[in-house]
Design an enzyme around this catalytic site. Structure first.
Site, PDB file in Angstrom:
ATOM      1  N   GLU A 265      -6.874   4.737   7.906  1.00  0.00           N
ATOM      2  CA  GLU A 265      -6.681   6.173   7.603  1.00  0.00           C
ATOM      3  C   GLU A 265      -7.920   6.749   6.948  1.00  0.00           C
ATOM      4  OE1 GLU A 265      -2.984   5.617   5.520  1.00  0.00           O
ATOM      5  OE2 GLU A 265      -2.027   5.062   7.404  1.00  0.00           O
TER       6      GLU A 265
ATOM      7  N   SER B 172       3.326  -2.166  10.456  1.00  0.00           N
ATOM      8  CA  SER B 172       4.778  -2.231  10.668  1.00  0.00           C
ATOM      9  C   SER B 172       5.370  -3.602  10.345  1.00  0.00           C
ATOM     10  CB  SER B 172       5.134  -1.798  12.094  1.00  0.00           C
ATOM     11  OG  SER B 172       4.766  -0.440  12.283  1.00  0.00           O
TER      12      SER B 172
ATOM     13  N   GLY C 288       2.763  -1.074   4.299  1.00  0.00           N
ATOM     14  CA  GLY C 288       2.841   0.339   3.937  1.00  0.00           C
ATOM     15  C   GLY C 288       4.288   0.750   3.724  1.00  0.00           C
ATOM     16  N   GLY C 289       4.919   1.281   4.781  1.00  0.00           N
ATOM     17  CA  GLY C 289       6.271   1.833   4.686  1.00  0.00           C
ATOM     18  C   GLY C 289       7.265   0.936   3.959  1.00  0.00           C
TER      19      GLY C 289
ATOM     20  N   HIS D 150      -9.500   1.259   4.921  1.00  0.00           N
ATOM     21  CA  HIS D 150      -8.222   1.420   5.633  1.00  0.00           C
ATOM     22  C   HIS D 150      -8.448   2.352   6.822  1.00  0.00           C
ATOM     23  CE1 HIS D 150      -4.093   2.581   6.475  1.00  0.00           C
ATOM     24  NE2 HIS D 150      -3.710   1.511   5.797  1.00  0.00           N
TER      25      HIS D 150
ATOM     26  N   ASN E 180       0.868  -1.180   0.000  1.00  0.00           N
ATOM     27  CA  ASN E 180       0.000   0.000   0.000  1.00  0.00           C
ATOM     28  C   ASN E 180       0.906   1.231   0.000  1.00  0.00           C
ATOM     29  OD1 ASN E 180      -1.805   2.067   0.489  1.00  0.00           O
ATOM     30  ND2 ASN E 180      -2.226   1.476   2.617  1.00  0.00           N
ATOM     31  N   TRP E 181       1.005   1.862  -1.177  1.00  0.00           N
ATOM     32  CA  TRP E 181       1.940   2.986  -1.295  1.00  0.00           C
ATOM     33  C   TRP E 181       1.362   4.272  -0.704  1.00  0.00           C
ATOM     34  CZ3 TRP E 181       4.184   2.492  -7.006  1.00  0.00           C
ATOM     35  CH2 TRP E 181       4.829   1.263  -7.126  1.00  0.00           C
ATOM     36  N   LYS E 182       0.119   4.236  -0.303  1.00  0.00           N
ATOM     37  CA  LYS E 182      -0.556   5.421   0.268  1.00  0.00           C
ATOM     38  C   LYS E 182      -0.355   6.637  -0.646  1.00  0.00           C
ATOM     39  CE  LYS E 182       0.322   3.569   4.832  1.00  0.00           C
ATOM     40  NZ  LYS E 182       0.100   3.758   6.242  1.00  0.00           N
TER      41      LYS E 182
ATOM     42  N   GLU F 149      -5.452  -4.852  10.666  1.00  0.00           N
ATOM     43  CA  GLU F 149      -4.433  -3.820  10.855  1.00  0.00           C
ATOM     44  C   GLU F 149      -4.713  -3.045  12.133  1.00  0.00           C
ATOM     45  OE1 GLU F 149      -2.463  -2.756   6.886  1.00  0.00           O
ATOM     46  OE2 GLU F 149      -4.184  -1.449   7.103  1.00  0.00           O
TER      47      GLU F 149
ATOM     48  N   GLY G  36       2.430   2.255  10.715  1.00  0.00           N
ATOM     49  CA  GLY G  36       3.401   3.341  10.546  1.00  0.00           C
ATOM     50  C   GLY G  36       4.143   3.716  11.818  1.00  0.00           C
TER      51      GLY G  36
HETATM   52  C1  PEP Z   1      -0.774   0.213   6.011  1.00  0.00           C
HETATM   53  O1  PEP Z   1      -0.828   1.396   5.754  1.00  0.00           O
HETATM   54  O2  PEP Z   1      -1.650  -0.538   5.597  1.00  0.00           O
HETATM   55  C2  PEP Z   1       0.334  -0.262   6.813  1.00  0.00           C
HETATM   56  C3  PEP Z   1       0.276  -1.458   7.310  1.00  0.00           C
HETATM   57  O3  PEP Z   1       1.400   0.606   6.996  1.00  0.00           O
HETATM   58  P1  PEP Z   1       2.813   0.257   7.688  1.00  0.00           P
HETATM   59  O4  PEP Z   1       3.291  -1.031   7.086  1.00  0.00           O
HETATM   60  O5  PEP Z   1       3.687   1.407   7.322  1.00  0.00           O
HETATM   61  O6  PEP Z   1       2.570   0.134   9.144  1.00  0.00           O
END
Ligand code: PEP
Length: 255
Positions: free
Chosen positions: A100, A215, A236-237, A98, A9-11, A170, A176
């Site tokens: 967010e 994470s 994500g990251g 998500h 997920n590049w957000k 999640e 994050g």
């Molecule tokens: C996400 O945004 O779905 C996510 C899991 O981010 P991260 O891996 O950065 O925690």
């Protein structure tokens, strides 16, 4: 043999040049690995990069997804994108609900439900995200929160489309932050989700992919991905750094 879905997920990151560069690295990395039927690799760039990334993925083993969609096909919904618009770029998956989106755009479980059904109607597989906040975990309401997000988010879900559904657990406090859920928390929560899915959708829900997100990185991937009822990761990251994303894929291949 355990099978995995590893999703990036590049957000709201990457301009079109960065997106193409990142996609090239991932496509190349995946092509040099023997993922066979073992791992499906999915990347979800921002909408503005779907066209360019779609071209990069042509004839590759990496598939494309989006990060959100509206539930209507078209109309006066300024700034929104519909499932049939995503379909133009062969999006196979769309992330829905998500945290967010729930947190910053006030998305409710009712809204995620409309989006899940709309995605299915366009043959796009929904990845329904669920998860509790830190406060909810601390006050002991995690399972109630997850139950509501699943029961409402999957209302009227057609049982003949169970194979198209993916759930991503999640925990909001792990996204994050660099602090993932512990293996014990992952195992306990994924088991709860599995049982809840079976009670909502019937026994076939035992095959629904449940991803962990929060994470996930090369340091914790092997342990988390090896856990019961973990069928992959939503990342994500670490998905923005091709070497880290590919390292996670390597763990999935090796399990
Ligand atoms: C996400 O945004 O779905 C996510 C899991 O981010 P991260 O891996 O950065 O925690």
């Amino acid at each position: 043999m355990k099978k995995f879905l590893i999703a990036g997920n590049w957000k709201m990151n990457t301009n079109v040049y960065e997106a193409v560069e990142l996609a090239k690295h991932i496509v190349h990395g995946v092509s040099t690995r023997n993922i066979a039927d073992k791992v499906q690799v999915l990347i979800c760039p921002p909408n503005t990069n779907l066209d360019a990334v779609h071209r990069e993925l042509k004839d590759s083993k990496t598939i494309l997804g989006a990060q959100n969609c509206h539930y209507e096909d078209k109309g006066a919904f300024t700034g929104e994108v519909s499932p049939n618009m995503l379909k133009q770029f062969d999006c196979e998956y769309v992330i829905i609900g998500h945290s967010e989106r729930r947190q910053y755009f006030n998305e409710t479980s009712e809204l995620t439900n409309k989006k899940v059904i709309a995605a299915l109607n366009h043959e796009i597989k929904p990845i329904l995200c669920i998860g509790e906040s830190l406060e909810q975990r601390q006050n002991g309401s995690t399972f109630n929160v997850l139950a509501e997000q699943l029961e409402v988010g999957l209302k009227n879900y057609p049982k003949d489309k169970i194979a198209n559904l993916v759930i991503a657990y999640e925990p909001v406090w792990a996204i994050g932050t660099g602090v993932s859920a512990t293996t014990e928390q992952v195992v306990e929560t994924h088991l709860f989700i599995r049982e809840k899915l079976c009670s909502i959708l019937g026994d076939n829900a035992k095959d629904i992919f449940i991803l962990y997100g929060g994470s996930l990185n090369p340091n914790n991937a092997q342990e988390i991905l090896s856990s019961n009822n973990v069928d992959g990761g939503l990342i994500g990251g670490a998905s923005l750094k091709h070497d880290q994303f590919l390292a996670i894929i390597d763990y999935a291949i090796s399990i």
